[in-house]
Write a protein that holds these residues in place. Structure first.
Motif, PDB file in Angstrom:
ATOM      1  N   VAL A   1       0.832  -1.200   0.000  1.00  0.00           N
ATOM      2  CA  VAL A   1       0.000   0.000   0.000  1.00  0.00           C
ATOM      3  C   VAL A   1       0.869   1.253   0.000  1.00  0.00           C
ATOM      4  O   VAL A   1       1.834   1.326   0.772  1.00  0.00           O
ATOM      5  CB  VAL A   1      -0.846   0.068   1.290  1.00  0.00           C
ATOM      6  CG1 VAL A   1      -1.909   1.160   1.170  1.00  0.00           C
ATOM      7  CG2 VAL A   1      -1.448  -1.268   1.608  1.00  0.00           C
ATOM      8  N   ILE A   2       0.552   2.212  -0.836  1.00  0.00           N
ATOM      9  CA  ILE A   2       1.184   3.520  -0.719  1.00  0.00           C
ATOM     10  C   ILE A   2       0.082   4.560  -0.476  1.00  0.00           C
ATOM     11  O   ILE A   2      -0.999   4.470  -1.035  1.00  0.00           O
ATOM     12  CB  ILE A   2       2.069   3.895  -1.928  1.00  0.00           C
ATOM     13  CG1 ILE A   2       1.335   3.688  -3.243  1.00  0.00           C
ATOM     14  CG2 ILE A   2       3.345   3.057  -1.935  1.00  0.00           C
ATOM     15  CD1 ILE A   2       2.175   4.059  -4.462  1.00  0.00           C
TER      16      ILE A   2
ATOM     17  N   ILE B   1       8.305  11.648  -3.910  1.00  0.00           N
ATOM     18  CA  ILE B   1       9.214  11.322  -2.819  1.00  0.00           C
ATOM     19  C   ILE B   1       8.561  10.197  -2.010  1.00  0.00           C
ATOM     20  O   ILE B   1       7.383  10.286  -1.673  1.00  0.00           O
ATOM     21  CB  ILE B   1       9.412  12.555  -1.896  1.00  0.00           C
ATOM     22  CG1 ILE B   1      10.072  13.705  -2.652  1.00  0.00           C
ATOM     23  CG2 ILE B   1      10.228  12.190  -0.657  1.00  0.00           C
ATOM     24  CD1 ILE B   1      11.466  13.404  -3.157  1.00  0.00           C
ATOM     25  N   GLY B   2       9.301   9.148  -1.743  1.00  0.00           N
ATOM     26  CA  GLY B   2       8.770   8.048  -0.937  1.00  0.00           C
ATOM     27  C   GLY B   2       9.170   8.216   0.522  1.00  0.00           C
ATOM     28  O   GLY B   2      10.308   8.560   0.820  1.00  0.00           O
TER      29      GLY B   2
ATOM     30  N   VAL C   1      11.715  -0.195  -0.021  1.00  0.00           N
ATOM     31  CA  VAL C   1      12.764   0.612  -0.652  1.00  0.00           C
ATOM     32  C   VAL C   1      12.908   0.194  -2.116  1.00  0.00           C
ATOM     33  O   VAL C   1      12.930   1.042  -3.019  1.00  0.00           O
ATOM     34  CB  VAL C   1      14.118   0.476   0.084  1.00  0.00           C
ATOM     35  CG1 VAL C   1      15.221   1.218  -0.682  1.00  0.00           C
ATOM     36  CG2 VAL C   1      14.017   1.020   1.503  1.00  0.00           C
ATOM     37  N   ASP C   2      12.966  -1.123  -2.361  1.00  0.00           N
ATOM     38  CA  ASP C   2      13.090  -1.606  -3.744  1.00  0.00           C
ATOM     39  C   ASP C   2      11.915  -1.150  -4.603  1.00  0.00           C
ATOM     40  O   ASP C   2      12.090  -0.751  -5.755  1.00  0.00           O
ATOM     41  CB  ASP C   2      13.173  -3.143  -3.768  1.00  0.00           C
ATOM     42  CG  ASP C   2      14.572  -3.645  -3.376  1.00  0.00           C
ATOM     43  OD1 ASP C   2      15.544  -2.875  -3.522  1.00  0.00           O
ATOM     44  OD2 ASP C   2      14.685  -4.799  -2.916  1.00  0.00           O
ATOM     45  N   ILE C   3      10.721  -1.232  -4.023  1.00  0.00           N
ATOM     46  CA  ILE C   3       9.533  -0.819  -4.783  1.00  0.00           C
ATOM     47  C   ILE C   3       9.609   0.660  -5.131  1.00  0.00           C
ATOM     48  O   ILE C   3       9.401   1.055  -6.281  1.00  0.00           O
ATOM     49  CB  ILE C   3       8.244  -1.110  -3.979  1.00  0.00           C
ATOM     50  CG1 ILE C   3       7.970  -2.615  -3.984  1.00  0.00           C
ATOM     51  CG2 ILE C   3       7.050  -0.341  -4.551  1.00  0.00           C
ATOM     52  CD1 ILE C   3       6.817  -3.024  -3.102  1.00  0.00           C
ATOM     53  N   PHE C   4       9.951   1.496  -4.150  1.00  0.00           N
ATOM     54  CA  PHE C   4      10.030   2.933  -4.430  1.00  0.00           C
ATOM     55  C   PHE C   4      11.076   3.206  -5.509  1.00  0.00           C
ATOM     56  O   PHE C   4      10.879   4.058  -6.374  1.00  0.00           O
ATOM     57  CB  PHE C   4      10.350   3.720  -3.165  1.00  0.00           C
ATOM     58  CG  PHE C   4       9.138   4.030  -2.306  1.00  0.00           C
ATOM     59  CD1 PHE C   4       7.878   4.182  -2.859  1.00  0.00           C
ATOM     60  CD2 PHE C   4       9.271   4.199  -0.933  1.00  0.00           C
ATOM     61  CE1 PHE C   4       6.766   4.487  -2.080  1.00  0.00           C
ATOM     62  CE2 PHE C   4       8.167   4.505  -0.136  1.00  0.00           C
ATOM     63  CZ  PHE C   4       6.909   4.648  -0.712  1.00  0.00           C
ATOM     64  N   ILE C   5      12.195   2.489  -5.462  1.00  0.00           N
ATOM     65  CA  ILE C   5      13.222   2.691  -6.495  1.00  0.00           C
ATOM     66  C   ILE C   5      12.669   2.266  -7.858  1.00  0.00           C
ATOM     67  O   ILE C   5      12.831   2.977  -8.845  1.00  0.00           O
ATOM     68  CB  ILE C   5      14.530   1.950  -6.134  1.00  0.00           C
ATOM     69  CG1 ILE C   5      15.166   2.606  -4.893  1.00  0.00           C
ATOM     70  CG2 ILE C   5      15.517   1.990  -7.306  1.00  0.00           C
ATOM     71  CD1 ILE C   5      16.419   1.919  -4.377  1.00  0.00           C
TER      72      ILE C   5
ATOM     73  N   SER D   1      11.995  10.245  -6.804  1.00  0.00           N
ATOM     74  CA  SER D   1      13.180  11.110  -6.851  1.00  0.00           C
ATOM     75  C   SER D   1      14.025  10.993  -5.600  1.00  0.00           C
ATOM     76  O   SER D   1      15.167  11.466  -5.572  1.00  0.00           O
ATOM     77  CB  SER D   1      12.760  12.562  -7.032  1.00  0.00           C
ATOM     78  OG  SER D   1      12.340  12.769  -8.340  1.00  0.00           O
ATOM     79  N   GLY D   2      13.484  10.427  -4.563  1.00  0.00           N
ATOM     80  CA  GLY D   2      14.240  10.276  -3.330  1.00  0.00           C
ATOM     81  C   GLY D   2      13.404   9.546  -2.308  1.00  0.00           C
ATOM     82  O   GLY D   2      12.184   9.441  -2.449  1.00  0.00           O
TER      83      GLY D   2
END
Lengths: 340, 340
Positions: free
Chosen positions: A95-96, B66-67, B111-115, B120-121
């Motif tokens: 979920v985000i 931004i995550g 973290v992997d998903i956000f990448i 952007s960060g």
């Protein structure tokens, strides 16, 4: 520690963008040069990459992400999020969350962003009773949460707002109160309209007049802090009327915070001077002196059900809207009938 | 109402995936067939699509997202999020939030998903004092928030934990308390280690012995509800010792909730029977009876500073770690010296 190679690792090894890897996995090879396609496939094999966790989503050119758009940081939405999280874990979805701060332009941007990010579905708490983008988004799996919109193409998960607020008002009327004030949120959302209706139904049933002075809007401007301030201002208004309210209902947690702050400052004794009923149960309800009577919303279950609906949509099944019951939890702050 | 065409509209018009449009915008044409590239450019022109809001990010193959990865739903992180939101708005960045529930595997996946989502960060509140993926992620713009890790390649934004907890303990010692209990969070995070250090420094300075019985861990298992329960259990332990604690410090908001619940149930009068200091200021601190003395963390500013650091990294500038000051807000719950 995840040692499995990621999409990112494959992209790096092949010297291409993540988007390109995703295109290969989505069998969109037509859009790629043959050389690129081969480099990606080779890297996938060499690293032993398996698109397992992203598998279901990627088949449809989507991720295993669910986007949740909340309007403010009310703890109510955090409790819903808990239900969403735990249900997503069962389906291997992540979920985000993003926050619109009750701003319609921002909300619409967030929906567009989530769609561009290829989420598998969106859970949206709409900031108005209309939804400008509803036609544009109608083919996308969206579930409306908490609040309903007019002519909705989307299924919704909401609570029995009319009944919940009616019950709270009736309890105060049964305790002998004739001047019951209410602090409402934004006038343009369905929960406010429905809770006001429940309040008026109860007054009517008990032969009490509807007094415009006792109906206040503390959440007109939306947003977290602004609602706390609104609850404070409304309470000051209700208690400073020529004929002050003897009981107050605040229809969400943030408005309740503002109301409690105002009564503390005014040294009003609850329930002796003013009876009070809030919304949303929380550990603070029992810690507070007096312990708070609240209308408890089925937040956790609302979160769970919204994921079940997205799951059904993901499997191309149809899904119906759901309404879950609210519950009045009686503690000290509403007083008792014998006190009057 | 956003009427501007989106990335999604372009993809639909060109009959390609969003990833492919992104590749064209990122000038990764080499990876695409000439025909596809032309279709996309034509659709961009026909729709009048302008990658304005996504522009900065897209130049680098990134989005304007931004995550933010939080470990639990502590209101402390919601206050940080407010600082992040308001600062992001200045840079036209949007924030998406995900919760690790203090689970390391889940954190690493996020973290992997956000990448993969090309944010952007990332702003990360790490769940342990080590970070398994730190080498793998070292080229990615990551800011650590609140908690620090060993041998970090990433800049961090944290608070003066040692001083904050030292001040709280000193206040209780100055009020005459000799048996001061502390409720700590997970032993494996830097904030716990540092706050314990501040507690021990203060005891030492006041000639008080460090008693293992008075040092409890209420947040061992992490997570939102588990920490509330832990605060409750620790308080029960501290107040049921052969020589009970006469003062208690709870080092975060969730542990504090559990402690207040336990004291309410045990009908302990605060501060007459037991003096109390919590962490994190919140509207409830003033609503509660007695009003709560708390160590207030610079949450809003921590959020702001973390975005300023990401901004610097985005502009290829170097960025240093920052430590912001905590502040002891004295109200009723810690009692006064004259009472002893």
């Amino acid at each position: 520690m995840t040692k499995k190679p990621t999409l990112h690792d494959v992209a790096k090894a092949a010297g291409v963008s993540i988007a390109t890897v995703s295109n290969v996995l989505n069998k969109k090879e037509k859009e790629l040069s043959e050389q690129t396609r081969r480099k990606v496939l080779e890297a996938i094999q060499r690293l032993g990459y398996s698109p397992n966790q992203h598998a279901r989503g990627l088949k449809k050119g989507k991720t295993n992400l669910i986007g949740f758009i909340i309007p403010d940081q009310n703890p109510f939405f955090m409790e819903i999020l808990k239900g969403i999280h735990e249900t997503c874990a069962e389906y291997d979805w992540q979920v985000i969350v993003a926050c619109s701060e009750e701003n319609e332009v921002r909300q619409n941007e967030l929906v567009d962003i989530f769609i561009s990010q290829q989420v598998s579905g969106i859970i949206l708490v709409p900031v108005t009773s209309t939804l400008a983008g509803k036609d544009k988004w109608s083919n996308f799996p969206i579930v409306l949460l908490d609040r309903e919109i007019e002519d909705s193409p989307f299924p919704s998960v909401s609570a029995t707002n009319i009944e919940g607020c009616c019950q709270a008002t009736e309890r105060l009327a049964m305790n002998g109160h004739q001047r019951i004030g209410i602090i409402l949120a934004s006038p343009d959302i369905s929960t406010t309209v429905q809770r006001r209706k429940g309040y008026e139904q109860a007054l009517h049933a008990h032969g009490l007049r509807i007094e415009p002075d006792l109906i206040t809007y503390g959440g007109e401007y939306g947003g977290t802090q602004s609602q706390i301030n609104g609850g404070y201002r409304s309470t000051m208004h209700l208690l400073n009327l020529p004929q002050p309210a003897t009981a107050i209902i605040a229809i969400n947690h943030l408005l309740m915070l503002g109301a409690l702050k105002a009564m503390k400052e005014m040294k009003v004794r609850v329930p002796d001077d003013v009876a009070f009923i809030g919304f949303d149960d929380h550990p603070w309800s029992e810690i507070n002196t007096p312990q708070l009577t609240v209308v408890s919303q089925p937040a956790y279950d609302m979160g769970r059900q919204s994921i079940h609906i997205l799951r059904a949509l993901d499997e191309d099944k149809t899904a119906r809207s759901i309404k879950l019951p609210m519950k009045l939890i009686i503690r000290e702050s509403c007083g008792t009938a014998t006190m009057m």
